[in-house]
Design a protein around this motif. Structure first.
Motif, PDB file in Angstrom:
ATOM      1  N   PHE A  57      64.048   5.154   6.099  1.00 14.37           N
ATOM      2  CA  PHE A  57      65.489   5.405   6.068  1.00 14.37           C
ATOM      3  C   PHE A  57      65.918   6.167   4.809  1.00 14.37           C
ATOM      4  N   ASN A  58      65.027   6.325   3.870  1.00 13.30           N
ATOM      5  CA  ASN A  58      65.305   7.234   2.757  1.00 13.30           C
ATOM      6  C   ASN A  58      65.212   8.687   3.202  1.00 13.30           C
ATOM      7  N   TYR A  59      64.472   8.907   4.288  1.00 15.57           N
ATOM      8  CA  TYR A  59      64.294  10.258   4.806  1.00 15.57           C
ATOM      9  C   TYR A  59      65.221  10.573   5.976  1.00 15.57           C
ATOM     10  N   PRO A  61      68.267   8.999   8.895  1.00 16.69           N
ATOM     11  CA  PRO A  61      69.198   7.920   9.229  1.00 16.69           C
ATOM     12  C   PRO A  61      68.877   7.230  10.551  1.00 16.69           C
ATOM     13  N   SER A  62      68.059   7.862  11.400  1.00 19.15           N
ATOM     14  CA  SER A  62      67.755   7.265  12.698  1.00 19.15           C
ATOM     15  C   SER A  62      66.451   7.826  13.241  1.00 19.15           C
ATOM     16  N   LYS A  63      65.960   7.177  14.278  1.00 16.80           N
ATOM     17  CA  LYS A  63      64.737   7.637  14.937  1.00 16.80           C
ATOM     18  C   LYS A  63      64.954   9.019  15.560  1.00 16.80           C
ATOM     19  N   GLU A  64      66.141   9.226  16.111  1.00 13.23           N
ATOM     20  CA  GLU A  64      66.446  10.522  16.726  1.00 13.23           C
ATOM     21  C   GLU A  64      66.394  11.652  15.704  1.00 13.23           C
ATOM     22  N   ASP A  65      66.913  11.389  14.515  1.00 15.72           N
ATOM     23  CA  ASP A  65      66.887  12.414  13.466  1.00 15.72           C
ATOM     24  C   ASP A  65      65.455  12.711  13.018  1.00 15.72           C
ATOM     25  N   ALA A  66      64.595  11.694  13.031  1.00 17.21           N
ATOM     26  CA  ALA A  66      63.196  11.912  12.680  1.00 17.21           C
ATOM     27  C   ALA A  66      62.519  12.813  13.701  1.00 17.21           C
ATOM     28  N   VAL A  67      62.839  12.623  14.961  1.00 15.19           N
ATOM     29  CA  VAL A  67      62.257  13.449  16.015  1.00 15.19           C
ATOM     30  C   VAL A  67      62.715  14.902  15.877  1.00 15.19           C
ATOM     31  N   LEU A  68      63.988  15.079  15.568  1.00 13.14           N
ATOM     32  CA  LEU A  68      64.521  16.436  15.437  1.00 13.14           C
ATOM     33  C   LEU A  68      64.052  17.112  14.152  1.00 13.14           C
ATOM     34  N   GLY A  69      63.679  16.307  13.158  1.00 12.97           N
ATOM     35  CA  GLY A  69      63.240  16.868  11.899  1.00 12.97           C
ATOM     36  C   GLY A  69      64.384  16.971  10.918  1.00 12.97           C
ATOM     37  N   HIS A  70      64.037  17.267   9.698  1.00 13.34           N
ATOM     38  CA  HIS A  70      65.032  17.343   8.635  1.00 13.34           C
ATOM     39  C   HIS A  70      65.836  18.624   8.774  1.00 13.34           C
ATOM     40  N   PRO A  71      67.153  18.554   8.606  1.00 18.12           N
ATOM     41  CA  PRO A  71      67.949  19.781   8.661  1.00 18.12           C
ATOM     42  C   PRO A  71      67.475  20.786   7.617  1.00 18.12           C
ATOM     43  N   ASP A  72      67.601  22.067   7.959  1.00 15.83           N
ATOM     44  CA  ASP A  72      67.217  23.105   7.008  1.00 15.83           C
ATOM     45  C   ASP A  72      68.062  22.991   5.745  1.00 15.83           C
ATOM     46  N   GLU A  73      67.459  23.286   4.617  1.00 18.17           N
ATOM     47  CA  GLU A  73      68.179  23.206   3.360  1.00 18.17           C
ATOM     48  C   GLU A  73      69.165  24.350   3.189  1.00 18.17           C
ATOM     49  N   GLY A  74      69.047  25.373   3.995  1.00 12.67           N
ATOM     50  CA  GLY A  74      69.989  26.479   3.920  1.00 12.67           C
ATOM     51  C   GLY A  74      69.529  27.563   2.968  1.00 12.67           C
ATOM     52  N   LEU A  75      70.301  28.631   2.920  1.00 12.02           N
ATOM     53  CA  LEU A  75      69.957  29.770   2.081  1.00 12.02           C
ATOM     54  C   LEU A  75      70.559  29.602   0.691  1.00 12.02           C
ATOM     55  N   PRO A  76      69.882  30.133  -0.317  1.00 10.21           N
ATOM     56  CA  PRO A  76      70.439  30.086  -1.668  1.00 10.21           C
ATOM     57  C   PRO A  76      71.786  30.792  -1.734  1.00 10.21           C
TER      58      PRO A  76
END
Length: 228
Positions: A57-59, A61-76
């Motif tokens: 849960f540090n990575y 918030p839910s199992k669904e979010d883990a499946v989808l992967g971490h959101p992109d950090e975006g462009l500088p």
């Protein structure tokens, strides 16, 4: 095929964090494909990865979010600023060219393999309801692009041009992802996207400027002069 770029090499702690996050995502997708999203628990996922529930849960918030992967950090911010500034040069860079540069910059920072892309596609096919959650993520990025176009072009907030550009370019970006990850593709994501931008230009060419009377071989007609 992998295409990625970073401004500087991450430290040891950051590399470990990225590896753990990638492992969580990979196992979450595999378990989803094998058992369905409701066929395994967070605890089972943690056991396979070798982490605690708290770490999970540090990575995510839910199992669904883990499946989808971490959101992109975006462009500088520097890249976003360059996009806006490209509309203030003399002459300004055409909007389509500036958008092609922006999406190419995004593509150069991707860190996803073809296998990961195919796994994600298979997961969405099995669990189509995840598309709703993914669409919510995409909406914030779409709004960012719309705001950037509005600022660059100096358009009012209710102007439809920026929203239409975001919708069209978003479709081109998704199509370009499919082509980029296609078997045998030798092109970078930026090259694929620019090729699709060129196809857009072909479909909707810019009108040629009307020649002046002098360029057409004639003389200008003085104002209020009878030409009869």
């Amino acid at each position: 095929m992998t295409e990625s770029a970073t401004d500087e090499a991450p430290g040891l702690r950051e590399r470990k964090r990225r590896r753990t996050r990638a492992s969580v995502v990979s196992v979450a997708r595999r378990l989803t494909l094998e058992h369905g999203l409701t066929g395994f628990t967070v605890e089972q996922l943690c056991d396979e990865v070798g982490i605690s529930r708290r770490t999970f849960f540090n990575y995510f918030p839910s199992k669904e979010d883990a499946v989808l992967g971490h959101p992109d950090e975006g462009l500088p911010q520097a890249i976003l600023d360059a996009f806006i500034d490209s509309g203030r040069t003399t002459p300004p860079q055409p909007l389509l060219d500036a958008l092609a540069d922006l999406f190419a910059a995004f593509g150069s920072r991707m860190a996803i393999t073809r296998e990961e892309y195919e796994a994600m596609s298979a997961v969405l096919h099995r669990e189509p309801h995840l598309l709703v959650r993914m669409a919510a993520r995409t909406e914030s990025k779409s709004q960012l692009l719309t705001d950037l176009i509005l600022e660059r072009e100096g358009l009012p907030a209710d102007s439809p041009e920026a929203r239409v550009a975001t919708f069209v370019l978003g479709g081109l970006a998704r199509r370009s992802f499919d082509e980029f990850f296609a078997e045998g593709n030798p092109l970078s994501y930026g090259e694929v996207f620019r090729r699709n931008i060129d196809a857009l230009r072909y479909l909707f060419p810019s009108p040629s400027p009307s020649p002046s009377p002098e360029a057409a071989g004639g003389l200008p007609v003085p104002e209020n002069q009878d030409t009869a």
